[in-house]
Design a protein around this motif. Structure first.
Motif, mmCIF file in Angstrom:
data_model
loop_
_atom_site.group_PDB
_atom_site.id
_atom_site.type_symbol
_atom_site.label_atom_id
_atom_site.label_comp_id
_atom_site.label_asym_id
_atom_site.label_seq_id
_atom_site.Cartn_x
_atom_site.Cartn_y
_atom_site.Cartn_z
ATOM 1 N N TRP A 31 123.639 -16.842 15.108
ATOM 2 C CA TRP A 31 124.214 -15.320 15.396
ATOM 3 C C TRP A 31 125.177 -15.304 14.393
ATOM 4 C CZ3 TRP A 31 122.646 -10.981 16.928
ATOM 5 C CH2 TRP A 31 121.653 -10.856 18.302
ATOM 6 N N SER A 32 126.160 -15.913 13.881
ATOM 7 C CA SER A 32 127.142 -15.846 12.841
ATOM 8 C C SER A 32 126.685 -15.602 11.714
ATOM 9 C CB SER A 32 128.062 -16.819 13.038
ATOM 10 O OG SER A 32 128.858 -16.956 14.385
ATOM 11 N N TYR A 33 125.628 -16.335 11.364
ATOM 12 C CA TYR A 33 125.152 -16.448 9.927
ATOM 13 C C TYR A 33 124.250 -15.206 9.746
ATOM 14 C CZ TYR A 33 126.480 -20.938 8.163
ATOM 15 O OH TYR A 33 127.096 -22.059 7.759
ATOM 16 N N GLY A 69 124.292 -12.256 11.379
ATOM 17 C CA GLY A 69 125.203 -11.035 11.092
ATOM 18 C C GLY A 69 125.851 -10.898 9.912
ATOM 19 N N CYS A 70 126.280 -11.829 9.503
ATOM 20 C CA CYS A 70 127.079 -11.724 8.140
ATOM 21 C C CYS A 70 126.052 -11.926 6.796
ATOM 22 C CB CYS A 70 127.991 -12.762 7.797
ATOM 23 S SG CYS A 70 129.293 -12.913 8.943
ATOM 24 N N LEU A 71 124.857 -12.434 6.905
ATOM 25 C CA LEU A 71 124.037 -12.318 5.839
ATOM 26 C C LEU A 71 123.032 -11.275 5.717
ATOM 27 C CD1 LEU A 71 123.163 -16.265 5.454
ATOM 28 C CD2 LEU A 71 124.593 -14.964 3.807
ATOM 29 N N LEU A 109 122.669 -8.830 8.768
ATOM 30 C CA LEU A 109 122.643 -7.593 9.771
ATOM 31 C C LEU A 109 121.329 -7.865 10.780
ATOM 32 C CD1 LEU A 109 124.318 -4.794 7.898
ATOM 33 C CD2 LEU A 109 125.325 -6.243 9.562
#
Length: 374
Positions: free
Chosen positions: A246-248, A250-252, A254
């Protein structure tokens, strides 16, 4: 390592094909792995309604993830929590995401050669090391548990593809189970590319998640669902990777397109229309396997699934790119050079996609039959 990333040469062939078409030439597009059929009618109807009624913000559809979980239960008999599905802008970002969350820079990732061009190049772009295993006719151009067990030292990960690109070969359930056992014993993380599932011409495809619950699964709506331009895929991750993924994500990336998510929900209800497309592919496959050997193309990888013929043209050329370019210029038939899929031996192979109409296949065979003898 980044400067080792090679171009996808079929894109160059496709660009030339489109230029010839704008000049009035008759072109048959067999160079890319994309269905010539558009998405089902219901998909288009739902998309039109969504355009009128949805403001199209950033969004990840809970309903779509629930439907994917139901699909895995129906198709593979596995219970998957919907939270384990991450929706992506196609399978390509899913591959980037999977590699990024599973491995550090410098990790060694095993893969079959021949294989999809982006595996090798995406691994390199992320500063990892591709470990290509030569796979020939003796292993049906596929990775085996025995080959993985023999790699020293053991790789950090392996990319499995079944059905495979460019060959269409399928790994059976027993071999998938054996691969999972080897990887479990040796600590190898499995990434399984399953974008061609539901496109098979014998036994149905089995998912690696049936044999290894910790495998990371990549798939998309591009192939069976005939939605390549809608750019929607998914990544299925084990529970311990959800938060990191999820972290990756959202940042990479959306979220994927809202419109495509609405459309994909409808696509999951269109099996009858989509299976009719598969029946067309099956007919095209049979026709090509009948006709090509009569033209001298007798060494063909077993196309168990997907929609490709990967044929040895070594008796005609040692330059697959030049062969494909000349074939296109002379006949209007666009195909893919084997060098994309195998940088060592691909100079003597080419790939053609049969995800086109039966009429176009007949036209292609006529043009090939007239041209190959020359």
């Amino acid at each position: 390592m980044q400067n080792q990333v090679q171009p996808f040469r079929a894109i160059e062939i496709s660009g030339l094909a489109r230029r010839l078409a704008t000049e009035g030439r008759s072109v048959l597009h067999m160079e890319f792995g994309q269905p010539s059929m558009g998405p089902p009618r219901k998909v288009l109807d739902v998309a039109r309604a969504a355009i009128d009624n949805d403001r199209m913000g950033y969004w990840e559809s809970p309903a779509l993830k629930e439907r994917l979980a139901a699909l895995y239960a129906d198709r593979y008999g596995v219970a998957i929590d919907p939270s384990r599905f991450l929706l992506t802008c196609g399978a390509s970002p899913a591959l980037v995401l999977a590699l990024s969350i599973c491995f550090p820079a410098g990790a060694r990732i095993a893969m079959a050669r021949p294989g999809y061009v982006a595996y090798r190049n995406t691994v390199r772009a992320l500063n990892m090391v591709p470990v290509e295993l030569p796979c020939g006719a003796e292993s049906r151009f596929q990775l085996t548990a025995e080959a993985l067990d023999a790699i020293e030292p053991a790789p950090d990960g392996v990319i499995i593809a079944s059905p495979a690109n460019p060959t269409g070969t399928i790994i059976g359930g027993d071999e998938l189970r054996a691969i999972a056992a080897v990887c479990r014993r040796r600590g190898i993380r499995i990434l399984s590319d399953e974008i061609y599932h539901a496109l098979s011409y014998g036994e149905p495809c089995r998912s690696m998640t049936e044999y290894d619950p910790d495998a990371v699964i990549i798939s998309s709506f591009s192939k069976y669902y005939c939605m390549p331009g809608w750019r929607l895929g998914w990544l299925l991750v084990p529970p311990d990777l959800i938060e990191r993924a999820w972290s990756y994500l959202g940042c990479l990336f959306l979220t994927p397109p809202t419109l495509s998510q609405h459309a994909a929900l409808a696509a999951l209800d269109c099996a009858e229309e989509l299976d009719a497309n598969v029946a067309v592919y099956a007919g095209n496959r049979a026709r090509l396997l009948e006709a090509l050997p009569q033209m001298g193309l007798r060494r063909i990888a077993p196309p168990d699934g997907a929609f490709y013929i990967y044929a040895d043209i070594g008796h005609l050329t040692d330059d697959s790119m030049g062969f494909c370019r000349k074939l296109l210029l002379d006949t209007g038939v666009a195909t893919g050079p084997g060098i994309d899929h195998n940088p060592v031996d691909g100079h003597r192979f080419f790939r053609l996609s049969f995800a086109i109409s039966a009429e176009e296949v007949e036209q292609a065979l006529q043009r090939l039959g007239d041209w190959l003898p020359r």
